[in-house]
Enzyme design. Structure first.
Site, PDB file in Angstrom:
ATOM      1  N   ARG A 132       0.839  -1.205   0.000  1.00  0.00           N
ATOM      2  CA  ARG A 132       0.000   0.000   0.000  1.00  0.00           C
ATOM      3  C   ARG A 132       0.876   1.259   0.000  1.00  0.00           C
ATOM      4  NH1 ARG A 132      -5.306   1.753   0.473  1.00  0.00           N
ATOM      5  NH2 ARG A 132      -6.166  -0.351   0.543  1.00  0.00           N
ATOM      6  N   GLU A 163     -10.140   5.677   6.722  1.00  0.00           N
ATOM      7  CA  GLU A 163      -8.707   5.963   6.765  1.00  0.00           C
ATOM      8  C   GLU A 163      -8.255   7.213   6.002  1.00  0.00           C
ATOM      9  OE1 GLU A 163      -8.157   1.900   5.226  1.00  0.00           O
ATOM     10  OE2 GLU A 163      -6.451   1.803   6.565  1.00  0.00           O
TER      11      GLU A 163
END
Ligand code: MTE
Ligand code: HPA
Ligand code: MOS
Length: 774
Positions: free
Chosen positions: A312, A714
């Site tokens: 990520r 997030e």
């Protein structure tokens, strides 16, 4: 009136949260004879255990049993991906704080007191503490990964300007208010019930089954809610679920383990700190022509979730910027520290902050405003729109979003005011920064992107929804209940969400990657829609008419001029033997990902945002205060505006904490010394700015997500970047914005002072050399 999906409903448990009635694992009424477990932790960062004398532990008051690795009947393992995570150390310890044994006692304090009485003989081995050392020694938990596009090397050489350097961002403790806790209750015929504060009940089920030699169908995990997870309970609740179950299995009685805050800090992983080396080439306008970056993560002693975190990070190095020629390396450094894990953003923040730092440097190198450089590098809409990992950015709104925020935050005027203020203020310096966010939504492991739900309608018209997601305060249950109410056209008060339970919806994914509502909301919509369809067929048949014309609104079902209250329809349907419950399933479409080549479409869509922060820095003490923040965040077509705004605010402040005050410090003996709120500073109420302006950007998702909303858990954490770069701006004013302050994160007062003296020294040297200063 049709219930608008945008309506702000209170959190489904808000009334319980504020009255103290909400039941967390430690509030569950205990079974008679419940025992309490505590862990004996390693005192060495890397050592062989020569001997462990547990006689004093065993002899301590109220102690019932002491268990070590050899007492585990099944596998001594709780790693989520790689099998390198022992539940209890077996001959080797790899960090200070690693669990070596469990003591079970009649009360919580007796267990804790006894847990420090072991006499352990260690044979020390060399320890690796930092990502830099790990890289030097080639110590990695998985092989390094790399992603290359274009000709970065050649383009670098051809670039008129270069910026080369290193950067470091620290880790972050999740600091969920409810610490790790599990309560295991043996059931008949080898059943094992575990109440666990976890984001991932299914993973807990698997780990408990493996460690206690059971089949999955013998283990039931229940999670009603967590007092926060923030990623820290995605995989790492596993050790505690296993310890509770292993002890319960061994002693044939109920066992609870609740970690003290210090032990939680010492034993569990945190956000990965990152060390970067970068080299970029750019033109006169600040446009990046080539970029090379190497990121080294502090994975800690085991693999845990580091590989997908690193992935990520790689997929967020671009943030909102098009990088034509790029080379990204990521290395998961194996260190003798806690095994780092998921934390809100999951490597995304660490991937993106380095490009923001690079852009901040380019701006100062060129004597331009950083916002201008940011805009020059934004992804385009028709061209310059393919990410380094090969996904086309189809939903780009960063230009409009930033333009709106620039306007509403009065950026240009405030930039001028701050410059003027700094000219007349010798000690206190102000700084301003606008930073953008683009964050990819979906698990970067394709098959995790699925979910299930169950919707039950009872004959009184009340509705129960159960899904595979977990509630950690983020409002998932509220949103899922809203979806069900909306589909069936009933008031939200009819719908109740129940605890997550591995015997209801099975084989679930973690509630993570911000995808809880996207996945479970769609699954619940699917379940509710099936019941609705049965109702519509029944009504259309009964009254004569088209199924499509049956309306579900305001607790009433109607067709043309006829109508029936929802509650009456339910009874009638039951009497006509119509199934009043349904399952539902969803899998995210369009995803494909080659994890070895790091190419494909890992994300269904992107969420965008931007923030402007204004800070004031005391250049004599290094103290900092955030004066004002303007946040504009893209939550798509919000399902619940109030909850989404809460998520944006919370994430922003948490991001600010990560980059300013939250400092993890290990002493030379390898012991984490900042392991309680006395030494580890998370933001408090008075750290929030007096002037905080939060708005959601109106932008229905162009992909077919649940009610066209966007995941919001997030992405807004990255809005906290603006505070860090505002601090850097304030520091730079000391040298007339000409020198890039060497500031790593977190920007603690100490780091701020160091950066100020570094650039002041450079100014002094330059002045001396040029003879300008006598
Ligand atoms: N909000 C609260 N109040 N508590 C939490 O623990 N976790 C965050 C975010 N918001 C968290 C939170 C993280 S790390 C994630 S991945 C998402 O919520 C998970 O929930 P969602 O997918 O339902 O948004
Ligand atoms: N986020 C959280 N957990 C995960 C992810 C992610 O992107 N990928 C795999 N596990
Ligand atoms: Mo969140 S870090 O994906 O639990």
């Amino acid at each position: 009136m049709r219930q608008s999906p945008k309506k702000s409903h209170p959190h489904e448990s808000a009334h319980l949260h504020v009255s103290g009635e909400a039941v967390y694992v430690d509030d569950i009424a205990e079974v008679n004879g419940t025992l309490y477990a505590a862990l004996g932790l390693s005192e060495r960062p890397h050592a062989l255990i020569k001997s462990m004398d547990l006689s004093a532990v065993e002899a301590a008051e109220d102690v019932v049993a002491v268990l070590t690795a050899k007492d585990i009947s099944g596998e001594n393992e709780c790693g989520p991906i790689v099998q390198d995570d022992p539940i209890l150390a077996d001959g080797l310890v790899q960090f200070v704080g690693q669990p070596m044994f469990v003591v079970v006692a009649k009360n919580y304090m007796a267990a804790r007191r006894a847990s420090v009485l072991a006499k352990v003989e260690y044979e020390d081995l060399p320890a690796i503490m930092t990502p830099q050392e790990a890289k030097l020694q080639g110590s990695f938990v998985v092989p390094p990964m790399q992603l290359v596009r274009g000709e970065p090397e050649k383009k670098l050489k051809d670039s008129p300007h270069r910026s080369k350097g290193t950067f470091y961002v620290g880790g972050q403790e999740q600091f969920y208010l409810e610490g790790q806790i599990s309560y295991a209750i043996p059931k008949e015929d080898n059943g094992m019930l575990v109440y666990c504060s976890t984001q991932h009940p299914t993973e807990m089920q698997h780990l408990v089954a493996h460690s206690t030699k059971r089949d999955f169908n013998q283990v039931l995990i229940e999670t009603r809610r967590m007092g926060g997870g923030f990623g820290g309970k995605e995989s790492q609740s596993g050790l505690f679920a296993c310890v509770a179950a292993i002890c319960a299995d061994y002693l044939k009685c109920s066992v609870k383990i609740r970690l003290d805050r210090d032990d939680d800090f010492m034993a569990t992983g945190k956000r990965h700190c990152f060390y970067y080396e970068y080299d970029v080439g750019f033109d006169e306008d600040g446009r990046i022509l080539a970029a090379k970056v190497e990121m080294v993560l502090r994975s800690g002693f085991s693999t845990d979730l580091s590989p997908p975190v690193a992935t990520r990070a790689v997929c967020h190095f671009d943030n909102a910027y098009y990088l034509s020629d790029v080379e990204i390396h990521a290395m998961c450094g194996k260190t003798n520290t806690q095994s780092n894990t998921a934390f809100r953003g999951f490597g995304g923040p660490q991937g993106a902050i380095v490009i923001e730092n690079i852009i901040d440097n380019i701006a100062r190198d060129l004597g331009k405003d950083a916002l201008e450089i940011r805009k020059a590098n934004f992804y385009g809409n028709a061209e310059r729109n393919v990410t380094p990992y090969g996904q086309t950015v189809e939903d780009n709104v960063i230009h409009e979003l930033v333009a709106e925020l620039e306007e509403t935050s009065d950026y240009v005027a405030r930039r001028a005011e701050i410059k003027a203020y700094n000219e007349t203020s010798p000690i206190l310096k102000k700084g301003l920064a606008l930073t953008p966010v683009k964050f990819g939504i979906s698990f970067n492991v394709v098959h995790f992107n699925q979910a299930g739900a169950l919707v039950h309608i009872y004959t009184d018209g009340s509705i129960l929804v159960n899904h595979g997601g977990t509630e950690m305060g983020q409002g998932l249950n509220t949103k899922v209940a809203q979806v069900v109410a909306l589909v069936l056209g009933v008031d939200l008060s009819r719908v109740r969400a129940t605890a997550t339970d591995t015997s209801k919806v099975v084989n679930t994914s973690a509630t993570a990657a911000s995808s809880g509502t996207d996945l479970n909301g769609k699954a619940a919509e699917n379940a509710a829609a099936q019941i609705k369809q049965r109702f519509a067929e029944y009504i259309a048949h009964k009254w004569g008419g088209d199924i499509q014309d049956v309306l579900f609104e305001n607790d009433t079902v109607s067709l043309d001029k006829q109508s029936i209250p929802f509650t009456e329809l339910v009874v009638e349907a039951y009497e006509n033997r119509i199934q009043l419950w349904s399952d539902g399933f969803y899998k995210t479409p369009k995803l494909n990902w080659d994890k070895d080549k790091l190419q494909g479409r890992p994300f269904f869509y992107f969420a965008y945002g931007a923030a402007v922060s204004e800070v004031i820095v005391d250049t004599l003490t290094g103290e900092m205060k955030l004066l004002r923040a303007d946040l504009l965040h893209d939550a798509g077509n919000p399902i619940n505006t109030a909850i989404d705004i809460g998520q944006v605010e919370g994430a922003f402040i948490q991001g600010m904490g990560w980059l300013t005050t939250e400092d993890l410090w290990w002493n030379p003996k390898g012991k984490l010394m900042t392991h309680a709120p006395s030494t580890y500073k998370i933001p408090a109420v008075n750290d929030c700015p007096d002037d905080l302006r939060v708005k959601l950007f109106h932008n229905p998702n162009h992909e077919d997500t649940i009610l066209r909303s966007k995941a919001v858990g997030e992405p807004p954490l990255l809005l906290g970047f603006s505070v860090f770069f505002a601090i850097r701006d304030a520091i730079a004013s000391v040298a007339d914005y000409k020198i890039n302050p060497p500031l790593d994160a977190p920007a603690t007062p100490e780091n701020i002072m160091n950066a100020i003296s570094a650039i002041t020294d450079i100014v002094d040297d330059t002045d001396t050399n040029s003879g300008a200063k006598s």
